[in-house]
Design a protein around this motif. Structure first.
Motif, short mmCIF file in Angstrom:
data_model
loop_
_atom_site.label_atom_id
_atom_site.label_comp_id
_atom_site.label_asym_id
_atom_site.label_seq_id
_atom_site.Cartn_x
_atom_site.Cartn_y
_atom_site.Cartn_z
N ALA A 1 7.18 -4.87 83.84
CA ALA A 1 6.63 -5.91 85.00
C ALA A 1 5.31 -5.52 85.35
CB ALA A 1 7.79 -5.64 86.07
N ALA A 2 5.13 -4.19 85.59
CA ALA A 2 3.81 -3.85 86.09
C ALA A 2 2.63 -3.95 84.94
CB ALA A 2 3.94 -1.98 86.35
N SER A 3 3.09 -4.25 83.83
CA SER A 3 2.08 -4.47 82.62
C SER A 3 1.68 -5.96 82.46
CB SER A 3 2.45 -3.85 81.28
OG SER A 3 2.54 -2.52 81.47
N ARG A 4 2.43 -6.68 83.03
CA ARG A 4 2.30 -8.15 82.82
C ARG A 4 0.70 -8.95 83.15
NH1 ARG A 4 6.64 -11.72 81.73
NH2 ARG A 4 5.42 -13.42 82.70
N SER B 1 -6.43 12.74 88.37
CA SER B 1 -6.06 13.41 90.02
C SER B 1 -6.37 12.20 90.97
CB SER B 1 -6.81 14.58 90.34
OG SER B 1 -6.60 15.63 89.37
N THR B 2 -6.26 10.98 90.72
CA THR B 2 -6.27 9.88 91.72
C THR B 2 -5.05 9.67 92.29
OG1 THR B 2 -6.45 8.43 90.02
CG2 THR B 2 -8.64 9.00 90.53
N ASP B 3 -5.37 8.76 93.47
CA ASP B 3 -4.04 8.13 93.99
C ASP B 3 -2.89 7.61 93.04
OD1 ASP B 3 -4.77 9.18 96.34
OD2 ASP B 3 -5.39 7.23 96.97
N TRP B 4 -1.75 7.90 93.14
CA TRP B 4 -0.70 7.37 92.21
C TRP B 4 -0.88 5.79 92.29
CZ3 TRP B 4 1.62 8.68 88.12
CH2 TRP B 4 2.55 8.12 87.52
N PRO B 5 -0.83 5.00 91.30
CA PRO B 5 -0.92 3.42 91.37
C PRO B 5 0.28 2.80 92.44
CG PRO B 5 -0.85 4.41 89.03
CD PRO B 5 -0.78 5.37 89.84
N GLU B 6 -0.22 2.26 93.50
CA GLU B 6 0.62 1.63 94.29
C GLU B 6 1.67 0.82 93.66
OE1 GLU B 6 -1.10 -0.51 97.51
OE2 GLU B 6 -2.42 1.17 98.06
N GLN B 7 1.42 0.10 92.87
CA GLN B 7 2.20 -0.72 92.08
C GLN B 7 3.53 -0.18 91.42
OE1 GLN B 7 2.18 -4.48 88.87
NE2 GLN B 7 0.58 -2.67 88.49
N LEU B 8 3.36 1.09 90.99
CA LEU B 8 4.12 1.81 90.06
C LEU B 8 5.09 2.47 91.39
CD1 LEU B 8 2.28 3.45 87.21
CD2 LEU B 8 3.91 1.47 87.17
N ALA B 9 4.29 2.88 92.29
CA ALA B 9 5.30 3.49 93.32
C ALA B 9 6.30 2.49 93.97
CB ALA B 9 4.25 3.95 94.77
N ALA B 10 5.66 1.30 94.31
CA ALA B 10 6.46 0.26 94.84
C ALA B 10 7.78 -0.14 93.87
CB ALA B 10 5.89 -1.06 95.07
N LEU B 11 7.62 0.27 92.72
CA LEU B 11 8.63 -0.01 91.52
C LEU B 11 9.48 1.17 91.39
CD1 LEU B 11 6.61 -2.17 89.18
CD2 LEU B 11 8.58 -2.85 90.37
N GLY B 12 9.12 2.22 92.33
CA GLY B 12 10.14 3.24 92.14
C GLY B 12 9.86 4.38 91.14
N ILE B 13 8.60 4.15 90.53
CA ILE B 13 8.33 4.96 89.39
C ILE B 13 7.27 6.16 89.92
CG2 ILE B 13 7.22 5.27 87.36
CD1 ILE B 13 8.15 2.35 86.86
N MET C 1 18.11 -8.03 84.75
CA MET C 1 16.86 -8.73 84.49
C MET C 1 16.52 -9.53 85.67
SD MET C 1 17.27 -10.32 80.79
CE MET C 1 15.69 -11.28 80.73
N LYS C 2 17.50 -10.06 86.66
CA LYS C 2 17.11 -10.96 87.54
C LYS C 2 15.76 -10.45 88.65
CE LYS C 2 18.77 -14.72 88.88
NZ LYS C 2 19.98 -15.62 87.88
N PRO C 3 16.12 -9.02 89.07
CA PRO C 3 14.96 -8.61 90.04
C PRO C 3 13.53 -8.80 89.50
CG PRO C 3 16.77 -6.91 89.90
CD PRO C 3 16.81 -8.10 88.85
N HIS C 4 13.41 -8.49 88.10
CA HIS C 4 12.05 -8.81 87.54
C HIS C 4 11.97 -10.04 86.89
CE1 HIS C 4 11.44 -4.59 87.65
NE2 HIS C 4 12.90 -4.49 87.06
N ALA C 5 12.94 -10.94 86.92
CA ALA C 5 12.59 -12.47 86.29
C ALA C 5 13.62 -13.43 86.82
CB ALA C 5 12.97 -12.36 84.82
N PRO C 6 13.25 -13.62 88.19
CA PRO C 6 14.35 -14.42 89.08
C PRO C 6 14.76 -15.79 88.52
CG PRO C 6 12.42 -13.79 90.31
CD PRO C 6 12.21 -13.22 89.05
N ALA D 1 0.64 -0.29 81.94
CA ALA D 1 1.24 0.44 83.22
C ALA D 1 1.32 1.91 82.84
CB ALA D 1 2.56 0.21 83.58
N MET D 2 1.73 2.38 81.66
CA MET D 2 1.61 3.59 81.02
C MET D 2 0.33 4.44 81.22
SD MET D 2 4.74 5.28 80.71
CE MET D 2 4.65 6.65 79.33
N ALA D 3 -0.46 3.76 80.85
CA ALA D 3 -2.19 4.19 80.64
C ALA D 3 -2.52 4.24 82.18
CB ALA D 3 -2.97 3.04 79.77
#
Ligand code: FAD
Length: 378
Positions: A62-65, A353-365, A105-110, A342-344
């Motif tokens: 989802a974070a890569s789309r 050593s920058t802030d962890w991507p917010e988008q990933l944090a929001a997805l629980g990663i 799948m629903k949470p990512h592809a409603p 997203a992995m990159a």
């Protein structure tokens, strides 16, 4: 040659990280083969969908789309992705698995919805439907068909444009760590040094770690086979969806005017230039005839590639706790293209050593979820 970050492996993992770091650090990507993407990254089915992997993989997908749909300006002259339909199908006995798939799948592809035989046949006319065959489906009209070559070339161009290097024919045969510097020596004798060494060696990642004196993580390369068959005479298959069984035993999708099909095999293999086995080719052809009304008098083409997994089937990104400066970017399994942006981003934030991507944090990663420690401590 000295740089800030040495990346071993010129597949999608190494190149996507190189591109994410370029402009911030001097990067060198070292690829053993004469061309980038020669192994897994050049042999995939090039589809991004939510019907694969665990919840972390779905979140990374989802974070890569956004990257695929709107790459940075000038990234590629041709689109790196286009919207394409994915159809997950089930026989009577696969229905509970189809229900479970819909739920995850629903949470990512409603927008996904259940479809019956009539709608499935409108989407994919050769589907074998009816009693004992496929009876229900789940349709996702927002899958993405990726262009692996455009993606890899785009990443490589970005690295070079920012002053970094992408070197092919550079097979690293020896690695030394000394005085806070990693030195990698190619078979040619050429030496490359950097304080940070990234292991993006795909199926060879555990072996490469051993070469560097780092304990392996227990990554397993599993071979997968794809065959190319003809659509029926006169049929235009270009708009047909990616069709996959809910239980992961078959998929088929359009490929250059023909159809690519896989028996979704997972055969343990050694890191190598993977070749398809006769048994898996025959199995693929048999499944085409089992799940569709297509006849396979001839397999036009075939290939195999390795999908390399960690024991928990979650990809790995992080510094090795026992080897300062040694960074793992491995275990992308069967979802390495669709999760690469997203992995990159995650890997680059750990290296810079920058802030962890917010988008990933929001997805629980969190870094912990992807880090190698989980595999070292069991
Ligand atoms: C049949 C098949 C279908 C797939 N379908 C999909 C799909 O639809 N969607 C999706 O997202 N993913 C798919 N995948 C998975 C995807 O292809 C992989 O997850 C991804 O390519 C892994 O990328 P990588 O960069 O880690 O590995 P690779 O592309 O294998 O790159 C690793 C590189 O490291 C190099 N290397 C190794 N050792 C050294 C060394 N000592 N010195 C220098 N270089 C070295 C190798 O030569 C290799 O090029 C599929 C895979 C297969 C096989």
């Amino acid at each position: 040659m000295e740089s800030d970050v040495l990346i071993v492996g010129g597949g999608v993992a190494g190149l996507s990280l190189g591109a994410a770091l370029s402009g911030h650090r001097r990067v060198a990507v070292l690829e053993a083969e004469e061309a980038i993407g020669h192994h897994s990254s050049g042999r995939s089915a090039t589809f991004s969908h939510f019907g694969i992997g665990n919840e972390i993989v779905r979140s990374l997908t989802a974070a890569s789309r956004a990257f695929f749909q709107q790459p940075p300006n000038g990234f590629s002259e041709t689109p790196i992705a286009r919207t394409a339909t994915a159809l997950f199908v089930a026989t009577d006995e696969m229905l509970p698995t189809l229900d479970k798939l819909a739920e995850v799948m629903k949470p990512h592809a409603p927008h996904i919805r259940r479809v019956g035989a009539e709608e499935m046949l409108a989407l994919f006319p050769p589907l074998r439907t009816g009693t004992g065959k496929v009876i229900a489906g789940l349709v996702d009209t927002e899958g993405l068909r990726l262009d692996a070559n455009a993606l890899l070339q785009g990443y490589a161009r970005k690295i070079r444009f920012s002053g970094g290097e992408v070197l092919t024919g550079a097979r690293i045969a020896a690695v030394r760590a000394e005085g806070g510097l990693w030195t990698a020596v190619a078979e040619s004798g050429e030496r490359y040094a950097a304080p940070i060494l990234v292991n993006a060696a795909g199926a060879w990642a555990d072996g490469f770690a051993r070469t560097a004196g780092v304990a392996p993580l227990g990554l397993r390369p599993l071979r997968r086979t794809i065959i190319i068959v003809d659509p029926p005479d006169g049929a235009d298959s270009s708009g047909w969806p990616f069709v996959k069984t809910a239980v992961d035993d078959f998929y088929i999708l359009p490929e250059g005017g023909r159809l690519a099909a896989s028996p979704v095999d997972e055969v343990p293999d050694d890191p190598c230039d993977a070749q398809p086995e006769e048994y898996d080719i025959a199995l693929a052809a048999w499944k085409v005839e089992e799940y569709t009304t297509l006849a396979v008098p001839r397999v036009q083409h075939r290939w195999a590639g390795l999908r390399t997994f960690a024991s928990d089937r979650t990809p790995v990104a992080g510094f090795d706790p026992a080897a300062p400066g040694f960074f793992w970017l491995a275990g992308q399994g069967g979802f390495g293209l669709q999760t690469a942006p997203a992995m990159a981003e995650a890997a680059a934030s750990l290296i810079l050593s920058t802030d962890w991507p917010e988008q990933l944090a929001a997805l629980g990663i969190s870094p912990h979820v992807l880090g190698p420690e989980r595999l070292i401590h069991g």
